[in-house]
Design a protein around this motif. Structure first.
Motif, PDB file in Angstrom:
ATOM      1  N   UNK A 154      32.866  19.789  22.577  1.00  0.00           N
ATOM      2  CA  UNK A 154      33.983  20.148  23.452  1.00  0.00           C
ATOM      3  C   UNK A 154      35.152  19.178  23.286  1.00  0.00           C
ATOM      4  N   UNK A 155      34.838  17.918  23.085  1.00  0.00           N
ATOM      5  CA  UNK A 155      35.878  16.895  22.994  1.00  0.00           C
ATOM      6  C   UNK A 155      36.070  16.337  21.582  1.00  0.00           C
ATOM      7  N   UNK A 156      35.553  17.022  20.590  1.00  0.00           N
ATOM      8  CA  UNK A 156      35.614  16.524  19.211  1.00  0.00           C
ATOM      9  C   UNK A 156      37.047  16.346  18.700  1.00  0.00           C
ATOM     10  N   UNK A 157      37.977  17.150  19.194  1.00  0.00           N
ATOM     11  CA  UNK A 157      39.362  17.072  18.729  1.00  0.00           C
ATOM     12  C   UNK A 157      40.200  16.038  19.478  1.00  0.00           C
ATOM     13  N   UNK A 158      39.582  15.370  20.441  1.00  0.00           N
ATOM     14  CA  UNK A 158      40.328  14.430  21.278  1.00  0.00           C
ATOM     15  C   UNK A 158      40.095  12.984  20.854  1.00  0.00           C
ATOM     16  N   UNK A 159      41.185  12.271  20.764  1.00  0.00           N
ATOM     17  CA  UNK A 159      41.156  10.838  20.521  1.00  0.00           C
ATOM     18  C   UNK A 159      40.775  10.119  21.827  1.00  0.00           C
ATOM     19  N   UNK A 160      41.236  10.708  22.929  1.00  0.00           N
ATOM     20  CA  UNK A 160      40.978  10.184  24.267  1.00  0.00           C
ATOM     21  C   UNK A 160      40.662  11.397  25.145  1.00  0.00           C
ATOM     22  N   UNK A 161      39.583  11.343  25.891  1.00  0.00           N
ATOM     23  CA  UNK A 161      39.234  12.466  26.772  1.00  0.00           C
ATOM     24  C   UNK A 161      40.201  12.470  27.951  1.00  0.00           C
ATOM     25  N   UNK A 162      40.933  13.581  28.137  1.00  0.00           N
ATOM     26  CA  UNK A 162      41.911  13.627  29.230  1.00  0.00           C
ATOM     27  C   UNK A 162      41.241  13.585  30.601  1.00  0.00           C
ATOM     28  N   UNK A 163      41.961  13.028  31.564  1.00  0.00           N
ATOM     29  CA  UNK A 163      41.511  13.066  32.954  1.00  0.00           C
ATOM     30  C   UNK A 163      41.931  14.402  33.557  1.00  0.00           C
ATOM     31  N   UNK A 164      41.347  14.769  34.681  1.00  0.00           N
ATOM     32  CA  UNK A 164      41.738  16.011  35.354  1.00  0.00           C
ATOM     33  C   UNK A 164      43.082  15.819  36.052  1.00  0.00           C
ATOM     34  N   UNK A 165      43.664  16.924  36.515  1.00  0.00           N
ATOM     35  CA  UNK A 165      45.004  16.878  37.110  1.00  0.00           C
ATOM     36  C   UNK A 165      45.047  16.013  38.371  1.00  0.00           C
ATOM     37  N   UNK A 166      43.981  16.023  39.154  1.00  0.00           N
ATOM     38  CA  UNK A 166      43.959  15.216  40.375  1.00  0.00           C
ATOM     39  C   UNK A 166      44.011  13.720  40.039  1.00  0.00           C
ATOM     40  N   UNK A 167      43.200  13.306  39.095  1.00  0.00           N
ATOM     41  CA  UNK A 167      43.221  11.904  38.652  1.00  0.00           C
ATOM     42  C   UNK A 167      44.586  11.569  38.065  1.00  0.00           C
ATOM     43  N   UNK A 168      45.144  12.475  37.281  1.00  0.00           N
ATOM     44  CA  UNK A 168      46.450  12.284  36.655  1.00  0.00           C
ATOM     45  C   UNK A 168      47.528  12.001  37.705  1.00  0.00           C
ATOM     46  N   UNK A 169      47.462  12.702  38.835  1.00  0.00           N
ATOM     47  CA  UNK A 169      48.480  12.520  39.878  1.00  0.00           C
ATOM     48  C   UNK A 169      48.225  11.286  40.746  1.00  0.00           C
ATOM     49  N   UNK A 170      46.976  10.943  40.985  1.00  0.00           N
ATOM     50  CA  UNK A 170      46.664   9.874  41.936  1.00  0.00           C
ATOM     51  C   UNK A 170      46.488   8.492  41.299  1.00  0.00           C
ATOM     52  N   UNK A 171      45.995   8.440  40.086  1.00  0.00           N
ATOM     53  CA  UNK A 171      45.705   7.160  39.442  1.00  0.00           C
ATOM     54  C   UNK A 171      47.014   6.461  39.053  1.00  0.00           C
ATOM     55  N   UNK A 172      47.197   5.209  39.455  1.00  0.00           N
ATOM     56  CA  UNK A 172      48.431   4.488  39.130  1.00  0.00           C
ATOM     57  C   UNK A 172      48.681   4.319  37.631  1.00  0.00           C
ATOM     58  N   UNK A 173      47.648   4.435  36.825  1.00  0.00           N
ATOM     59  CA  UNK A 173      47.834   4.318  35.378  1.00  0.00           C
ATOM     60  C   UNK A 173      48.621   5.513  34.819  1.00  0.00           C
ATOM     61  N   UNK A 174      48.529   6.651  35.496  1.00  0.00           N
ATOM     62  CA  UNK A 174      49.207   7.874  35.034  1.00  0.00           C
ATOM     63  C   UNK A 174      50.455   8.101  35.904  1.00  0.00           C
ATOM     64  N   UNK A 175      50.398   8.970  36.915  1.00  0.00           N
ATOM     65  CA  UNK A 175      51.577   9.236  37.744  1.00  0.00           C
ATOM     66  C   UNK A 175      51.486   8.667  39.155  1.00  0.00           C
ATOM     67  N   UNK A 176      50.390   8.031  39.482  1.00  0.00           N
ATOM     68  CA  UNK A 176      50.178   7.541  40.839  1.00  0.00           C
ATOM     69  C   UNK A 176      51.280   6.660  41.381  1.00  0.00           C
ATOM     70  N   UNK A 177      51.837   5.800  40.581  1.00  0.00           N
ATOM     71  CA  UNK A 177      52.906   4.916  41.064  1.00  0.00           C
ATOM     72  C   UNK A 177      54.156   5.706  41.438  1.00  0.00           C
ATOM     73  N   UNK A 178      54.407   6.805  40.741  1.00  0.00           N
ATOM     74  CA  UNK A 178      55.589   7.621  41.009  1.00  0.00           C
ATOM     75  C   UNK A 178      55.392   8.570  42.187  1.00  0.00           C
ATOM     76  N   UNK A 179      54.147   8.924  42.471  1.00  0.00           N
ATOM     77  CA  UNK A 179      53.898   9.972  43.469  1.00  0.00           C
ATOM     78  C   UNK A 179      53.438   9.443  44.832  1.00  0.00           C
TER      79      UNK A 179
END
Length: 176
Positions: free
Chosen positions: A4-29
């Motif tokens: 499932x993840x063979x084409x990924x260099x990095x396994x993406x996080x889900x949208x909720x983590x993407x919005x809440x985690x400060x490493x992604x968009x958390x600092x902005x939101x």
């Protein structure tokens, strides 16, 4: 799971983590008091659009409603999540069956270029600048008109007519 993840260099996080985690968009939101600034309705809508970390449920999304409800912000979050998942791939061009001489494009359109820059691009840039992840996967250039240059031969452009997108490998578009 490996396949499932063979084409990924990095396994993406889900949208909720993407919005809440400060490493992604958390600092902005989050505001200075630590409150999440996205309405719960929109958060549920984004979880519906992106049901897991690699799928998108819809090809086209139309967001409607009154001024100030967060439509543009949600559209920008969608584009950033799509860009994020592209950048997580080992090779987005191979994954989507494209030639590497093309340039994958994410477009922000409005009635004028100034409006495109002032509405969507400015929101996008502010979110990118606050994101450790994005800043480590591209660079921000320019002194007054900032432009994010992602890795992997991907571009983010502003446009005010369809003619400015013709001939491009358009991956995602936000028209306001």
């Amino acid at each position: 799971e490996d396949l499932k993840y063979a084409d990924f260099e990095e396994i993406p996080v889900d949208i909720s983590t993407f919005m809440h985690d400060p490493r992604y968009l958390g600092k902005a939101l989050y505001d200075q008091e630590g409150r999440f600034t996205i309405f719960p309705y929109w958060e549920k809508t984004l979880e519906d659009i992106f049901p897991d970390n690699i799928s998108t449920k819809y090809n086209n999304i139309v967001l409607t409603g009154a001024i100030g409800l967060g439509k543009s912000t949600i559209a920008v979050i969608c584009l950033l999540y799509l860009l994020y998942r592209l950048l997580c791939l080992k090779n987005p061009y191979t994954y989507y069956g494209m030639q590497e001489i093309d340039k994958i494009t994410i477009s922000l359109m409005n009635i004028t270029l100034d409006n495109a820059k002032g509405v969507a691009l400015d929101k996008m840039n502010q979110m990118i600048l606050s994101s450790e992840w994005f800043m480590s996967h591209g660079e921000m250039a320019g002194s007054t008109n900032l432009v994010f240059h992602p890795e992997k031969h991907i571009e983010v452009i502003v446009a005010s007519s369809n003619n400015q997108n013709i001939g491009r490998a358009l991956f995602a578009n936000f028209t306001d």
